[in-house]
Design a protein around this motif. Structure first.
Motif, short mmCIF file in Angstrom:
data_model
loop_
_atom_site.label_atom_id
_atom_site.label_comp_id
_atom_site.label_asym_id
_atom_site.label_seq_id
_atom_site.Cartn_x
_atom_site.Cartn_y
_atom_site.Cartn_z
N ASP A 40 16.43 -4.98 -11.35
CA ASP A 40 17.01 -3.97 -10.48
C ASP A 40 15.98 -2.99 -9.93
N SER A 41 14.69 -3.27 -10.17
CA SER A 41 13.66 -2.42 -9.57
C SER A 41 13.52 -2.74 -8.09
N ASP A 42 12.91 -1.78 -7.35
CA ASP A 42 12.70 -1.99 -5.93
C ASP A 42 11.74 -3.15 -5.68
N LYS A 43 11.77 -3.66 -4.47
CA LYS A 43 10.85 -4.69 -4.03
C LYS A 43 9.97 -4.10 -2.93
N PRO A 44 8.89 -3.43 -3.32
CA PRO A 44 8.03 -2.78 -2.32
C PRO A 44 7.34 -3.79 -1.42
N ALA A 45 6.83 -3.29 -0.32
CA ALA A 45 6.23 -4.17 0.69
C ALA A 45 4.86 -4.68 0.28
N ASP A 46 4.19 -4.02 -0.68
CA ASP A 46 2.85 -4.48 -1.04
C ASP A 46 2.92 -5.84 -1.73
N ALA A 47 1.78 -6.49 -1.85
CA ALA A 47 1.73 -7.89 -2.26
C ALA A 47 2.09 -8.11 -3.71
N LEU A 48 2.08 -7.04 -4.51
CA LEU A 48 2.38 -7.13 -5.94
C LEU A 48 1.48 -8.13 -6.65
N ARG A 49 0.19 -8.03 -6.34
CA ARG A 49 -0.79 -8.71 -7.18
C ARG A 49 -0.81 -7.98 -8.52
N ILE A 50 -1.53 -8.54 -9.48
CA ILE A 50 -1.55 -7.94 -10.81
C ILE A 50 -2.05 -6.50 -10.77
N VAL A 51 -2.97 -6.21 -9.86
CA VAL A 51 -3.52 -4.86 -9.79
C VAL A 51 -2.44 -3.86 -9.37
N GLU A 52 -1.51 -4.27 -8.49
CA GLU A 52 -0.41 -3.38 -8.14
C GLU A 52 0.54 -3.19 -9.32
#
Length: 289
Positions: free
Chosen positions: A63-75
């Motif tokens: 249920d967390s947001d799905k931000p626009a960034d790529a969500l690599r491990i660093v994010e």
């Protein structure tokens, strides 16, 4: 929505949902791909009787947001860092699985003074070569990393949820449980975070930043004297029986618990036992202090 009422915390403009139940010593449970805090439901039931259980949905999952960034491990690292700081979590016991282990071990290595203990299973470690994965895992990850066939399998067919997840269990899930795992990924656009994780697997030095991170926390894990509880299962996807034996011989201050039959999502096959074992481990250490 979902299996339990969740709280939310804003982290750099995106909300992270999390379960927060029970009272006592702080335990944070971190899931991996393509699951959510729902994975820990059977574990939390006995564990929350002796501890405060906090189980976030990683950004882009549950249920967390799905931000626009790529969500690599660093994010994901940054979001987890902000999450621990936003809740001011101290003296934490971490319970870790899959990519949650990479994020948890990395955070613990950098914040050892805030960590009380580590419990973990089917965790991500730096694979020196592709041959260090089982043949089945090699074939799976080579498919998942294919920019055409892998994307089609994950994004269009939702294959990680529909096929990889059930394939990682010793026993089938109910339709109600499968529906909860499907719920956050109802359309192709929502599945991008699932696609990203297989491409981060640290194998043969690549991706270089993830491999360096995994090597650092793996070296630290082998030398830190923090109390450890290591669960493994026959036919593990990331941790084979031989590899489990190696960790049993080489991890310091560690109790090893074989769970029997399992593949990867051990919390679905052995969730209650994991919760009972962690609860007893925490209680014994508390009583010994």
């Amino acid at each position: 929505m979902g299996w339990i009422e969740k709280k939310r915390v804003s982290l750099a403009g995106s909300d992270m949902a999390y379960v927060d139940v029970g009272s006592g010593p702080c335990v944070v449970l971190l899931h991996g791909n393509p699951t959510s805090s729902f994975l820990w439901r059977h574990t939390i039931t006995p564990l929350s009787k002796v501890a405060r259980c906090i189980a976030p949905d990683l950004m882009g999952f549950g249920d967390s947001d799905k931000p626009a960034d790529a969500l690599r491990i660093v994010e994901h690292q940054r979001y987890i860092e902000r999450f621990f700081d936003a809740l001011d979590l101290q003296d934490v016991t971490l319970v870790l699985h899959d990519w949650g282990s990479a994020l948890g071990f990395d955070w613990a290595r950098r914040h050892e003074s805030r960590v009380r203990g580590l419990a973990f299973m089917e965790f991500v470690w730096p694979f020196p070569t592709w041959l260090d994965l089982s043949p089945a895992s090699q074939n799976l990850f080579r498919l998942l990393q294919d920019p055409v066939d892998g994307r089609r399998f994950i994004i269009e067919q939702n294959g990680f949820v529909e096929n990889v997840l059930p394939g990682g269990l010793a026993h089938p899930l109910s339709e109600e449980d499968m529906a909860e795992y499907r719920r956050p990924f109802s359309d192709p656009a929502s599945r991008e975070p699932i696609w990203r994780f297989p491409n981060e697997l640290p194998v043969a030095g690549q991706p270089s930043d993830v491999y360096a991170m995994a090597s650092a926390y793996h070296d630290w894990l082998l030398t830190t004297d923090l109390p450890k509880l290591f669960f493994w299962a026959e036919s593990g996807a990331l941790i084979s029986r031989d590899r489990a034996g190696w960790y049993e011989r080489n991890l310091t201050n560690c109790r090893t618990i074989p769970l029997g039959q399992g593949v990867h999502y051990l919390q679905e096959d052995h969730g209650e036992r994991i919760g009972v074992e962690v609860a007893e481990w925490i209680t014994q250490r508390r009583d010994a202090d």
